[in-house]
Design an enzyme around this catalytic site. Sequence first.
Site, PDB file in Angstrom:
ATOM      1  N   HIS A   1      27.555  -0.373 -40.775  1.00  0.00           N
ATOM      2  CA  HIS A   1      28.974  -0.086 -41.042  1.00  0.00           C
ATOM      3  C   HIS A   1      29.072   0.409 -42.483  1.00  0.00           C
ATOM      4  O   HIS A   1      28.342  -0.068 -43.358  1.00  0.00           O
ATOM      5  CB  HIS A   1      29.833  -1.363 -40.954  1.00  0.00           C
ATOM      6  CG  HIS A   1      30.303  -1.729 -39.583  1.00  0.00           C
ATOM      7  ND1 HIS A   1      30.383  -3.044 -39.161  1.00  0.00           N
ATOM      8  CD2 HIS A   1      30.759  -0.967 -38.552  1.00  0.00           C
ATOM      9  CE1 HIS A   1      30.853  -3.065 -37.921  1.00  0.00           C
ATOM     10  NE2 HIS A   1      31.090  -1.826 -37.534  1.00  0.00           N
TER      11      HIS A   1
ATOM     12  N   CYS B   1      33.704  -7.873 -44.678  1.00  0.00           N
ATOM     13  CA  CYS B   1      33.846  -7.870 -43.214  1.00  0.00           C
ATOM     14  C   CYS B   1      34.797  -8.960 -42.735  1.00  0.00           C
ATOM     15  O   CYS B   1      35.417  -8.832 -41.684  1.00  0.00           O
ATOM     16  CB  CYS B   1      32.517  -8.130 -42.532  1.00  0.00           C
ATOM     17  SG  CYS B   1      31.183  -7.053 -42.984  1.00  0.00           S
TER      18      CYS B   1
HETATM   19  N1  ARG Z   1      28.274  -8.855 -35.633  1.00  0.00           N
HETATM   20  C1  ARG Z   1      29.274  -7.929 -36.066  1.00  0.00           C
HETATM   21  C2  ARG Z   1      28.958  -6.553 -35.514  1.00  0.00           C
HETATM   22  O1  ARG Z   1      27.810  -6.206 -35.465  1.00  0.00           O
HETATM   23  C3  ARG Z   1      29.378  -7.893 -37.560  1.00  0.00           C
HETATM   24  C4  ARG Z   1      30.500  -7.058 -38.061  1.00  0.00           C
HETATM   25  C5  ARG Z   1      30.534  -6.926 -39.544  1.00  0.00           C
HETATM   26  N2  ARG Z   1      31.701  -6.233 -39.960  1.00  0.00           N
HETATM   27  C6  ARG Z   1      31.749  -5.277 -40.882  1.00  0.00           C
HETATM   28  N3  ARG Z   1      32.911  -4.825 -41.214  1.00  0.00           N
HETATM   29  N4  ARG Z   1      30.673  -4.759 -41.396  1.00  0.00           N
HETATM   30  O2  ARG Z   1      29.819  -5.821 -35.119  1.00  0.00           O
END
Ligand code: ARG
Length: 279
Positions: free
Chosen positions: A166, A262
């Site tokens: 991300h 996050c």
């Molecule tokens: N386990 C989640 C996923 O893989 C983690 C999300 C983390 N969020 C972020 N904004 N980076 O989607």
Amino acid sequence: MTDRYLMCAPDNFDVSYVINPWMQGNVAASCNDLAWRQWDALADAIAGVASVERIAGQPGVPDMVFTANAGLVLQNTVVLSHFRHAERQPEEAHFEKWFQEQGFDVVKLAPELAFEGAGDALLDRGQPLLWMGYGHRTSIECAAALAALLDIEVEPLRLIDERFYHLDTCLCPLVGGYLMYYPQAFDDASRARIAARVPAARRIEVAEADALAFACNAVNSGRHVFLNRASPALARNLAARGFQVRQTPLGEFMKAGGAAKCLTLKLNEARGTKARAAA
Ligand code: ARG
């Protein structure tokens, strides 16, 4: 203006599937007690300088704690996320309901597009510009769609390292027009676009060890920066630019691939203007 952040307490948090490399080997390995303590510490720290609003977590959606992925907020509009992975798609209805109840104008992109909200779409803090990460989760076509929908310039950046899946895991716009980022997470063309957009004196490049400690996954409210961990060098670098760094360990959430940023979604997002601080 006091910043407002949406958070979701970890009642239902767990690592129960693998959709990013951080989760590999960590299924059922997180400790809910410790997760609670870490989450409380982050929420308390942020509440010291901003206001924290909560959405109730739901059974069956253990990643709902990562509210950054609920959608992209700009003024009173929220562009709702549509997750790439089926495991997270049931979160969409819960977030949609919450935004509706709060009086946001909820809009959706075309259903064939994957879009993961403020995980992949970050407003610059020094110019009216939206940085958008693609390559892992969010579809590249979202760039044009968001530009049209929100009447904002969008700069797409290609993410090439799956550990930084991300945009908010490897790039963080900071007040004053600074940009903290891990350059190796981006392809050459994207790095060149960052350099073209942000003067060298405003770029804060982060080394791999800091990036792996989720230093770029930071919450920035005014001069305050909340993050999991920063090396002394990075902490000094940020302090020299006027930021007060608060380290708040989030190891249990890193097992799921997320940290401070996050776990939050900024709810008051004004339309950016040229707000770069004097050099
Ligand atoms: N386990 C989640 C996923 O893989 C983690 C999300 C983390 N969020 C972020 N904004 N980076 O989607």
